[in-house]
Write a protein that holds these residues in place. Sequence first.
Motif, mmCIF file in Angstrom:
data_model
loop_
_atom_site.group_PDB
_atom_site.id
_atom_site.type_symbol
_atom_site.label_atom_id
_atom_site.label_comp_id
_atom_site.label_asym_id
_atom_site.label_seq_id
_atom_site.Cartn_x
_atom_site.Cartn_y
_atom_site.Cartn_z
ATOM 1 N N VAL A 144 0.839 -1.203 0.000
ATOM 2 C CA VAL A 144 0.000 0.000 0.000
ATOM 3 C C VAL A 144 0.872 1.251 0.000
ATOM 4 N N ILE A 145 1.908 1.246 0.839
ATOM 5 C CA ILE A 145 2.819 2.389 0.916
ATOM 6 C C ILE A 145 3.576 2.570 -0.389
ATOM 7 N N ALA A 146 4.076 1.462 -0.946
ATOM 8 C CA ALA A 146 4.827 1.529 -2.204
ATOM 9 C C ALA A 146 3.954 2.039 -3.346
ATOM 10 N N SER A 147 2.713 1.590 -3.372
ATOM 11 C CA SER A 147 1.794 2.039 -4.422
ATOM 12 C C SER A 147 1.522 3.531 -4.315
ATOM 13 N N ALA A 148 1.325 4.010 -3.080
ATOM 14 C CA ALA A 148 1.084 5.443 -2.867
ATOM 15 C C ALA A 148 2.301 6.265 -3.280
ATOM 16 N N GLN A 149 3.494 5.740 -3.008
ATOM 17 C CA GLN A 149 4.723 6.440 -3.397
ATOM 18 C C GLN A 149 4.843 6.516 -4.914
ATOM 19 N N GLN A 150 4.559 5.405 -5.593
ATOM 20 C CA GLN A 150 4.673 5.359 -7.050
ATOM 21 C C GLN A 150 3.672 6.298 -7.720
ATOM 22 N N GLN A 151 2.488 6.439 -7.122
ATOM 23 C CA GLN A 151 1.446 7.280 -7.696
ATOM 24 C C GLN A 151 1.549 8.735 -7.254
ATOM 25 N N GLY A 152 2.501 9.019 -6.362
ATOM 26 C CA GLY A 152 2.680 10.384 -5.886
ATOM 27 C C GLY A 152 1.548 10.875 -5.001
ATOM 28 N N VAL A 153 0.943 9.964 -4.252
ATOM 29 C CA VAL A 153 -0.198 10.346 -3.400
ATOM 30 C C VAL A 153 0.079 10.023 -1.929
ATOM 31 N N MET A 154 1.335 10.061 -1.525
ATOM 32 C CA MET A 154 1.669 9.753 -0.128
ATOM 33 C C MET A 154 0.978 10.708 0.837
ATOM 34 N N ILE A 159 -0.214 7.904 7.155
ATOM 35 C CA ILE A 159 0.875 7.201 7.826
ATOM 36 C C ILE A 159 2.134 8.058 7.749
ATOM 37 N N PHE A 160 2.750 8.292 8.901
ATOM 38 C CA PHE A 160 4.007 9.041 8.941
ATOM 39 C C PHE A 160 5.195 8.131 8.668
ATOM 40 N N ALA A 161 6.186 8.653 7.942
ATOM 41 C CA ALA A 161 7.478 7.985 7.839
ATOM 42 C C ALA A 161 8.241 8.238 9.143
ATOM 43 N N PRO A 162 9.198 7.397 9.509
ATOM 44 C CA PRO A 162 9.643 6.197 8.805
ATOM 45 C C PRO A 162 8.685 5.025 8.994
#
Length: 209
Positions: A144-154, A159-162
Amino acid sequence: MTQMSYATPVHHTIPLFPLSQGLFPDGMLTLQIFEVRYLDLIKRCHQQQQPFGVAWIKQGSEIQVPGEVPSLHAVGCMANIREFEQLQPTLFRILCQGGLRFQLHEVQPGPYGVWQGRVTYLAQDPEVEVPPAMQAHADRLGKVIASAQQQGVMHKLPIFAPYHLDQCGWLANRYAEAIPASAEQKLQLLSESDPLKRLESVIRLMQLP
């Protein structure tokens, strides 16, 4: 972000923000502040970089009702203000990150109608790695996190990093925030001191294979 823990119980008095839906450590909470009693509190917390306590309401209302004393659950979570925006003179928007959990011992009225809690802070979760049998749940959230990153919708993902996908406590807290469980069930999860047991409980509630 500085976190504190105490080997022996130390009592502190903190300002409380009662909510029907609480907060987990490292969790994300967005609030619109418009009540006079909280405008002053949030402004001071922001200026002084001080957290406030989010207490779960057992009985009562989030909005102040004259003569009503809210009944609050015994476990809550500190909130650290990450973003502060003044939309209007009497309307703030804040983005908060969950901090230490606390045990609430006593509630008293305070300045401007803000409830004050006498609390002891609970220890941070020890580092407990996600066991292989539960790795699928870490992988699912990771996708889910990786998909949001790839789509530019983080910015849309609450959810906060890290992203501590290998840690039982962090993973359990993220799922606990998202699942459609009752306030009582979520409070039991928040109260659980063993990260592995908390993750096991979350997985049972999710009813996933």
